[in-house]
Motif scaffolding. Structure first.
Motif, mmCIF file in Angstrom:
data_model
loop_
_atom_site.group_PDB
_atom_site.id
_atom_site.type_symbol
_atom_site.label_atom_id
_atom_site.label_comp_id
_atom_site.label_asym_id
_atom_site.label_seq_id
_atom_site.Cartn_x
_atom_site.Cartn_y
_atom_site.Cartn_z
ATOM 1 N N MET A 96 0.847 -1.203 0.000
ATOM 2 C CA MET A 96 0.000 0.000 0.000
ATOM 3 C C MET A 96 0.884 1.255 0.000
ATOM 4 N N ILE A 97 0.424 2.282 -0.671
ATOM 5 C CA ILE A 97 1.157 3.543 -0.725
ATOM 6 C C ILE A 97 0.864 4.330 0.548
ATOM 7 N N VAL A 98 1.917 4.825 1.183
ATOM 8 C CA VAL A 98 1.760 5.560 2.440
ATOM 9 C C VAL A 98 1.803 7.058 2.168
ATOM 10 N N ALA A 99 1.217 7.839 3.086
ATOM 11 C CA ALA A 99 1.133 9.285 2.927
ATOM 12 C C ALA A 99 2.511 9.917 2.862
ATOM 13 N N ARG A 100 2.626 10.938 2.007
ATOM 14 C CA ARG A 100 3.824 11.782 1.867
ATOM 15 C C ARG A 100 5.011 11.056 1.244
ATOM 16 N N SER A 101 4.810 9.821 0.820
ATOM 17 C CA SER A 101 5.885 9.129 0.123
ATOM 18 C C SER A 101 5.972 9.658 -1.312
ATOM 19 N N ARG A 102 7.033 9.308 -2.002
ATOM 20 C CA ARG A 102 7.193 9.758 -3.393
ATOM 21 C C ARG A 102 6.068 9.220 -4.266
ATOM 22 N N ALA A 103 5.711 7.958 -4.060
ATOM 23 C CA ALA A 103 4.626 7.359 -4.844
ATOM 24 C C ALA A 103 3.300 8.049 -4.549
ATOM 25 N N TRP A 104 3.090 8.442 -3.278
ATOM 26 C CA TRP A 104 1.851 9.133 -2.910
ATOM 27 C C TRP A 104 1.762 10.478 -3.613
ATOM 28 N N TRP A 105 2.845 11.245 -3.585
ATOM 29 C CA TRP A 105 2.834 12.553 -4.240
ATOM 30 C C TRP A 105 2.607 12.409 -5.743
ATOM 31 N N ARG A 106 3.241 11.407 -6.337
ATOM 32 C CA ARG A 106 3.089 11.214 -7.781
ATOM 33 C C ARG A 106 1.651 10.846 -8.135
ATOM 34 N N ALA A 107 1.068 9.901 -7.419
ATOM 35 C CA ALA A 107 -0.300 9.479 -7.705
ATOM 36 C C ALA A 107 -1.297 10.593 -7.401
ATOM 37 N N THR A 108 -1.105 11.285 -6.285
ATOM 38 C CA THR A 108 -2.029 12.356 -5.917
ATOM 39 C C THR A 108 -1.969 13.494 -6.924
ATOM 40 N N LEU A 109 -0.758 13.830 -7.362
ATOM 41 C CA LEU A 109 -0.615 14.871 -8.380
ATOM 42 C C LEU A 109 -1.327 14.462 -9.666
ATOM 43 N N ALA A 110 -1.185 13.202 -10.056
ATOM 44 C CA ALA A 110 -1.841 12.724 -11.274
ATOM 45 C C ALA A 110 -3.350 12.831 -11.160
ATOM 46 N N LEU A 111 -3.921 12.384 -10.046
ATOM 47 C CA LEU A 111 -5.372 12.394 -9.891
ATOM 48 C C LEU A 111 -5.918 13.811 -9.756
ATOM 49 N N CYS A 112 -5.176 14.694 -9.089
ATOM 50 C CA CYS A 112 -5.598 16.096 -9.010
ATOM 51 C C CYS A 112 -5.555 16.741 -10.387
ATOM 52 N N LEU A 113 -4.514 16.433 -11.160
ATOM 53 C CA LEU A 113 -4.433 16.947 -12.526
ATOM 54 C C LEU A 113 -5.606 16.436 -13.354
ATOM 55 N N GLY A 114 -5.918 15.151 -13.223
ATOM 56 C CA GLY A 114 -7.054 14.598 -13.941
ATOM 57 C C GLY A 114 -8.351 15.271 -13.560
ATOM 58 N N SER A 115 -8.526 15.526 -12.260
ATOM 59 C CA SER A 115 -9.724 16.204 -11.786
ATOM 60 C C SER A 115 -9.839 17.604 -12.375
ATOM 61 N N ILE A 116 -8.735 18.332 -12.405
ATOM 62 C CA ILE A 116 -8.731 19.676 -12.994
ATOM 63 C C ILE A 116 -9.133 19.617 -14.459
ATOM 64 N N LEU A 117 -8.586 18.651 -15.196
ATOM 65 C CA LEU A 117 -8.896 18.535 -16.621
ATOM 66 C C LEU A 117 -10.379 18.231 -16.847
ATOM 67 N N VAL A 118 -10.946 17.388 -16.002
ATOM 68 C CA VAL A 118 -12.376 17.065 -16.135
ATOM 69 C C VAL A 118 -13.216 18.328 -16.031
ATOM 70 N N PHE A 119 -12.986 19.121 -15.003
ATOM 71 C CA PHE A 119 -13.862 20.261 -14.761
ATOM 72 C C PHE A 119 -13.512 21.459 -15.630
ATOM 73 N N VAL A 120 -12.279 21.526 -16.131
ATOM 74 C CA VAL A 120 -11.958 22.523 -17.154
ATOM 75 C C VAL A 120 -12.825 22.297 -18.381
ATOM 76 N N ASN A 121 -12.904 21.053 -18.826
ATOM 77 C CA ASN A 121 -13.696 20.741 -20.015
ATOM 78 C C ASN A 121 -15.194 20.873 -19.775
ATOM 79 N N LEU A 122 -15.639 20.512 -18.585
ATOM 80 C CA LEU A 122 -17.072 20.559 -18.299
ATOM 81 C C LEU A 122 -17.592 21.991 -18.271
#
Length: 400
Positions: free
Chosen positions: A1-27
């Motif tokens: 499991m990915i733990v908070a504040r780890s490198r993998a956590w930051w990478r995945a969280t950044l990706a999902l936040c970016l995806g969320s931004i793109l969704v609502f930009v288009n909407l």
């Protein structure tokens, strides 16, 4: 499991936040362009409001498709492919020859935009441990708001310079660049285990949620509030585009910075629950939304902006409380319970134009305010009923 504040956590969280931004930009990018689109295609205010309504309606339907589908085939691929298709749809919107074509593309775009919201939090639940999940969800929800603001600023700013087509083209290109980064950042899943999709069980869960009075009340509250809140922004663009304000698309896009009031209230809502119950916070949010709508009746642009900001504070307070109430009250299949809340949420947004249009035609913005208060009175009554049910839980259990 990915733990908070780890490198993998930051990478995945950044990706999902970016995806969320793109969704609502288009909407939401078309919203400040509605006055221009109305003139460009020669349609009514109700007709052009369908540009927003058909997208939110198909997004609502998509949530019920992509969520269960992701349990069987995986979540990462769904997010990647649907984001890519959403960007291509924005490019297609730039060259739509007729209004009917524009609506058809928006219908498809709304559906594919549902891919990421339907599965993003489930992806986190698969891969993150609990502390990492709680930390990431807060950032992800904040990205939703930023995406909505960013889409309107891009659509309005570019649209005023180069027209609606240029606005759609810019959003599409930005989305494709963002998808390439998202594709690279999102880690491969390690904890996901596919399971067989059973339609009968999924339908039984949804039916159980709809028969649960406390859940159904929250669904109605969230959907009706969003019906009013988001469609007020559509009609305020028509008001501010006409005399005496005469705002262009760029300035209409900046009106949506008032959403930041909602970002603040969402962040502070957890502290407020230390003093008030969740239903009481919902009722307070509705009252604030009603008060903000009253302020927007002023003839001063500054007061209108202040009223919209207050509206955002009230709406997002009620929304954050209602959505968390669903997670708390659902006894099983919490994922489908939350998805159903979002279905009501976006279904409300898609129907708002049909409710408010007669009020707009008869009374202008004052008519929109009247139509808003009528439905907000309903959601206030729902919130007060939930508050009473929490104090007297025995009566609700008997009703169930």
């Amino acid at each position: 499991m990915i733990v908070a504040r780890s490198r993998a956590w930051w990478r995945a969280t950044l990706a999902l936040c970016l995806g969320s931004i793109l969704v609502f930009v288009n909407l939401y990018a078309p919203q400040p362009l509605l006055p221009e689109l109305r003139q460009l295609y020669g349609v009514s205010t109700l007709g052009v409001s369908l540009v927003m309504s058909v997208a939110t309606l198909s997004l609502a339907g998509a949530l019920l498709v992509f969520g269960p589908l992701s349990d069987a085939i995986g979540r990462g691929g769904i997010m990647r492919v649907t984001l890519l298709l959403a960007g291509l749809c924005s490019l297609a919107l730039a060259f739509a020859p007729t209004f009917e074509t524009l609506l058809a593309v928006r219908l498809v775009q709304g559906f594919v935009l549902g891919g990421l919201p339907a599965v993003a939090i489930a992806w986190m639940g698969d891969e993150f441990d609990r502390p990492a999940l709680m930390a990431a969800v807060g950032l992800y929800i904040g990205a939703n708001t930023l995406g909505g603001i960013g889409g309107r600023l891009i659509g309005g700013g570019v649209g005023e310079i180069g027209g609606a087509g240029a606005g759609f083209l810019t959003v599409g290109l930005v989305t494709l660049a963002g998808v390439a980064l998202f594709w690279k950042l999102l880690p491969a899943p390690r904890q996901f285990t596919p399971r067989r999709f059973e339609l009968r069980g999924a339908l039984a869960d949804l039916g159980g949620h709809l028969r649960h009075p406390l859940l159904l009340a929250a669904y109605l509250l969230g959907g009706i509030n969003f019906l009013i809140f988001i469609n007020q922004y559509s009609y305020i663009t028509f008001r501010l585009a006409d005399a005496p304000f005469g705002l262009g698309a760029r300035w209409l896009g900046m009106i949506f910075l008032t959403y930041l009031g909602g970002t603040l209230s969402s962040a502070l809502s957890g502290r407020l629950t230390r003093q008030l119950s969740q239903p009481a916070c919902m009722a307070l949010g509705v009252l604030i939304l009603m008060g903000g709508t009253l302020i927007t009746l002023a003839d001063s642009l500054a007061w209108i902006v202040a009223g919209l900001t207050i509206n955002a504070v009230g709406f997002f307070l009620a929304h954050s409380m209602a959505s968390s109430w669903v997670g708390r009250q659902a006894q099983r299949a919490r994922g489908s319970a939350s998805a159903l809340y979002l279905v009501f949420y976006y279904l409300g947004a898609s129907l708002g134009g049909f409710w408010l249009e007669p009020f707009w035609q008869r009374g202008g913005w004052f008519g929109v305010a009247i139509g808003s208060w009528l439905l907000l009175g309903v959601t206030l009554a729902i919130a007060l009923w939930l508050w009473r049910s929490e104090r007297c839980p025995g009566r609700v259990s008997m009703a169930r």
